[in-house]
Write a protein that holds these residues in place. Sequence first.
Motif, PDB file in Angstrom:
ATOM      1  N   THR A   3     -10.705 -11.454  -2.438  1.00  0.00           N
ATOM      2  CA  THR A   3     -11.048 -10.224  -1.863  1.00  0.00           C
ATOM      3  C   THR A   3     -12.522 -10.394  -1.436  1.00  0.00           C
ATOM      4  OG1 THR A   3      -9.580  -9.029  -3.349  1.00  0.00           O
ATOM      5  CG2 THR A   3     -11.524  -7.719  -2.461  1.00  0.00           C
ATOM      6  N   ALA A   4     -13.184 -11.251  -2.181  1.00  0.00           N
ATOM      7  CA  ALA A   4     -14.744 -11.172  -1.931  1.00  0.00           C
ATOM      8  C   ALA A   4     -14.813 -11.923  -0.607  1.00  0.00           C
ATOM      9  CB  ALA A   4     -15.362 -12.151  -2.912  1.00  0.00           C
ATOM     10  N   SER A   5     -14.268 -12.808  -0.350  1.00  0.00           N
ATOM     11  CA  SER A   5     -14.235 -13.852   1.028  1.00  0.00           C
ATOM     12  C   SER A   5     -13.764 -12.899   2.346  1.00  0.00           C
ATOM     13  CB  SER A   5     -13.754 -14.955   0.928  1.00  0.00           C
ATOM     14  OG  SER A   5     -12.314 -14.880   0.833  1.00  0.00           O
ATOM     15  N   GLY A   6     -12.705 -12.269   1.857  1.00  0.00           N
ATOM     16  CA  GLY A   6     -12.034 -11.229   2.701  1.00  0.00           C
ATOM     17  C   GLY A   6     -12.908 -10.338   3.138  1.00  0.00           C
ATOM     18  N   ILE A   7     -13.553  -9.562   2.333  1.00  0.00           N
ATOM     19  CA  ILE A   7     -14.476  -8.379   2.742  1.00  0.00           C
ATOM     20  C   ILE A   7     -15.825  -9.040   3.762  1.00  0.00           C
ATOM     21  CG2 ILE A   7     -15.851  -8.252   0.606  1.00  0.00           C
ATOM     22  CD1 ILE A   7     -15.690  -5.223   0.944  1.00  0.00           C
ATOM     23  N   ASN A   8     -16.293 -10.216   2.944  1.00  0.00           N
ATOM     24  CA  ASN A   8     -17.188 -10.764   3.739  1.00  0.00           C
ATOM     25  C   ASN A   8     -16.650 -11.016   5.232  1.00  0.00           C
ATOM     26  OD1 ASN A   8     -19.128 -10.761   1.692  1.00  0.00           O
ATOM     27  ND2 ASN A   8     -18.478 -12.855   0.836  1.00  0.00           N
ATOM     28  N   LEU A   9     -15.495 -11.358   5.515  1.00  0.00           N
ATOM     29  CA  LEU A   9     -15.135 -11.958   6.838  1.00  0.00           C
ATOM     30  C   LEU A   9     -15.007 -10.660   7.588  1.00  0.00           C
ATOM     31  CD1 LEU A   9     -13.957 -13.667   8.703  1.00  0.00           C
ATOM     32  CD2 LEU A   9     -11.880 -13.656   7.630  1.00  0.00           C
ATOM     33  N   LEU A  10     -14.279  -9.410   6.997  1.00  0.00           N
ATOM     34  CA  LEU A  10     -14.174  -8.259   7.771  1.00  0.00           C
ATOM     35  C   LEU A  10     -15.480  -7.640   8.009  1.00  0.00           C
ATOM     36  CD1 LEU A  10     -11.545  -6.492   5.430  1.00  0.00           C
ATOM     37  CD2 LEU A  10     -11.347  -7.655   7.681  1.00  0.00           C
ATOM     38  N   PHE A  11     -16.736  -7.668   7.219  1.00  0.00           N
ATOM     39  CA  PHE A  11     -17.852  -7.076   7.761  1.00  0.00           C
ATOM     40  C   PHE A  11     -18.497  -8.087   8.715  1.00  0.00           C
ATOM     41  CE2 PHE A  11     -20.357  -4.309   4.586  1.00  0.00           C
ATOM     42  CZ  PHE A  11     -19.087  -3.658   4.100  1.00  0.00           C
ATOM     43  N   GLU A  12     -18.249  -9.336   8.744  1.00  0.00           N
ATOM     44  CA  GLU A  12     -18.717 -10.297   9.695  1.00  0.00           C
ATOM     45  C   GLU A  12     -17.996 -10.050  11.170  1.00  0.00           C
ATOM     46  OE1 GLU A  12     -17.986 -14.982  10.835  1.00  0.00           O
ATOM     47  OE2 GLU A  12     -18.911 -14.465   8.781  1.00  0.00           O
ATOM     48  N   ARG A  13     -16.868  -9.664  10.878  1.00  0.00           N
ATOM     49  CA  ARG A  13     -16.024  -9.349  12.187  1.00  0.00           C
ATOM     50  C   ARG A  13     -16.468  -7.953  12.902  1.00  0.00           C
ATOM     51  NH1 ARG A  13     -10.092  -9.588  10.275  1.00  0.00           N
ATOM     52  NH2 ARG A  13      -9.809  -8.202  12.271  1.00  0.00           N
ATOM     53  N   ALA A  15     -19.577  -6.639  12.406  1.00  0.00           N
ATOM     54  CA  ALA A  15     -20.961  -6.990  12.902  1.00  0.00           C
ATOM     55  C   ALA A  15     -21.093  -7.706  14.285  1.00  0.00           C
ATOM     56  CB  ALA A  15     -21.706  -7.558  11.885  1.00  0.00           C
ATOM     57  N   SER A  16     -20.200  -8.572  14.182  1.00  0.00           N
ATOM     58  CA  SER A  16     -20.239  -9.269  15.287  1.00  0.00           C
ATOM     59  C   SER A  16     -19.579  -9.139  16.655  1.00  0.00           C
ATOM     60  CB  SER A  16     -19.935 -11.164  14.952  1.00  0.00           C
ATOM     61  OG  SER A  16     -18.561 -11.056  14.589  1.00  0.00           O
ATOM     62  N   SER A  17     -18.493  -8.530  16.469  1.00  0.00           N
ATOM     63  CA  SER A  17     -17.585  -8.184  17.608  1.00  0.00           C
ATOM     64  C   SER A  17     -17.129  -6.972  17.746  1.00  0.00           C
ATOM     65  CB  SER A  17     -16.420  -9.363  17.743  1.00  0.00           C
ATOM     66  OG  SER A  17     -15.433  -9.049  16.715  1.00  0.00           O
ATOM     67  N   ALA A  18     -17.694  -5.970  17.036  1.00  0.00           N
ATOM     68  CA  ALA A  18     -17.187  -4.669  16.847  1.00  0.00           C
ATOM     69  C   ALA A  18     -15.444  -4.674  16.978  1.00  0.00           C
ATOM     70  CB  ALA A  18     -17.797  -3.882  18.265  1.00  0.00           C
ATOM     71  N   ASP A  19     -15.024  -5.343  15.905  1.00  0.00           N
ATOM     72  CA  ASP A  19     -13.611  -5.504  15.632  1.00  0.00           C
ATOM     73  C   ASP A  19     -13.090  -4.431  15.038  1.00  0.00           C
ATOM     74  OD1 ASP A  19     -11.096  -6.198  15.233  1.00  0.00           O
ATOM     75  OD2 ASP A  19     -11.673  -8.207  14.562  1.00  0.00           O
ATOM     76  N   GLN A  20     -12.487  -3.378  15.808  1.00  0.00           N
ATOM     77  CA  GLN A  20     -11.776  -2.278  15.119  1.00  0.00           C
ATOM     78  C   GLN A  20     -10.739  -2.348  14.028  1.00  0.00           C
ATOM     79  OE1 GLN A  20     -10.760   0.663  18.026  1.00  0.00           O
ATOM     80  NE2 GLN A  20     -12.872   1.012  18.629  1.00  0.00           N
ATOM     81  N   SER A  21     -10.029  -3.578  14.498  1.00  0.00           N
ATOM     82  CA  SER A  21      -8.889  -4.033  13.442  1.00  0.00           C
ATOM     83  C   SER A  21      -9.385  -4.347  11.903  1.00  0.00           C
ATOM     84  CB  SER A  21      -8.022  -5.114  13.841  1.00  0.00           C
ATOM     85  OG  SER A  21      -8.699  -6.242  14.114  1.00  0.00           O
ATOM     86  N   ARG A  63     -22.312  -0.620  11.963  1.00  0.00           N
ATOM     87  CA  ARG A  63     -21.710  -2.228  11.936  1.00  0.00           C
ATOM     88  C   ARG A  63     -22.674  -3.301  12.369  1.00  0.00           C
ATOM     89  NH1 ARG A  63     -19.573   0.679  16.124  1.00  0.00           N
ATOM     90  NH2 ARG A  63     -19.905  -0.155  18.129  1.00  0.00           N
ATOM     91  N   HIS A  64     -23.561  -2.844  13.269  1.00  0.00           N
ATOM     92  CA  HIS A  64     -24.453  -3.788  13.418  1.00  0.00           C
ATOM     93  C   HIS A  64     -25.437  -4.495  12.371  1.00  0.00           C
ATOM     94  CE1 HIS A  64     -26.620  -0.043  13.831  1.00  0.00           C
ATOM     95  NE2 HIS A  64     -27.666  -0.811  13.767  1.00  0.00           N
ATOM     96  N   LEU A  65     -25.622  -3.626  11.365  1.00  0.00           N
ATOM     97  CA  LEU A  65     -26.281  -3.946  10.247  1.00  0.00           C
ATOM     98  C   LEU A  65     -25.448  -4.793   9.007  1.00  0.00           C
ATOM     99  CD1 LEU A  65     -27.999  -0.653   9.633  1.00  0.00           C
ATOM    100  CD2 LEU A  65     -29.105  -2.541  10.767  1.00  0.00           C
TER     101      LEU A  65
END
Length: 94
Positions: A3-13, A15-21, A63-65
């Motif tokens: 879960t921890a790495s998953g949420i980090n990845l979601l935040f990164e996605r 922030a970096s690419s405005a990934d709505q999914s 999301r940019h933050l």
Amino acid sequence: MDTASGINLLFERMASSADQSALWDLHRLYYQRLFRFVVTFVRNKESAEEITNDVFVEIWQRRHLLGKVNQPEMYLFICAKNKALQYLKKKALP
């Protein structure tokens, strides 16, 4: 993936690419937990639903933050707590 790495990845996605999914995945993973947390403050299911959804809207708007957030899960719960307390403060005003 935990879960921890998953949420980090979601935040990164988000922030970096405005990934709505990524936002929808985050919502799916955390909505129920955040809702139960918020309802303990506001004691009203309808208000808790609205506040919880507002947390996700605010996450998307800022999301940019998200790339600067070191503890995303804690960030979500702090956002939820702050929204709940804002609601209670507003409700208490005459």
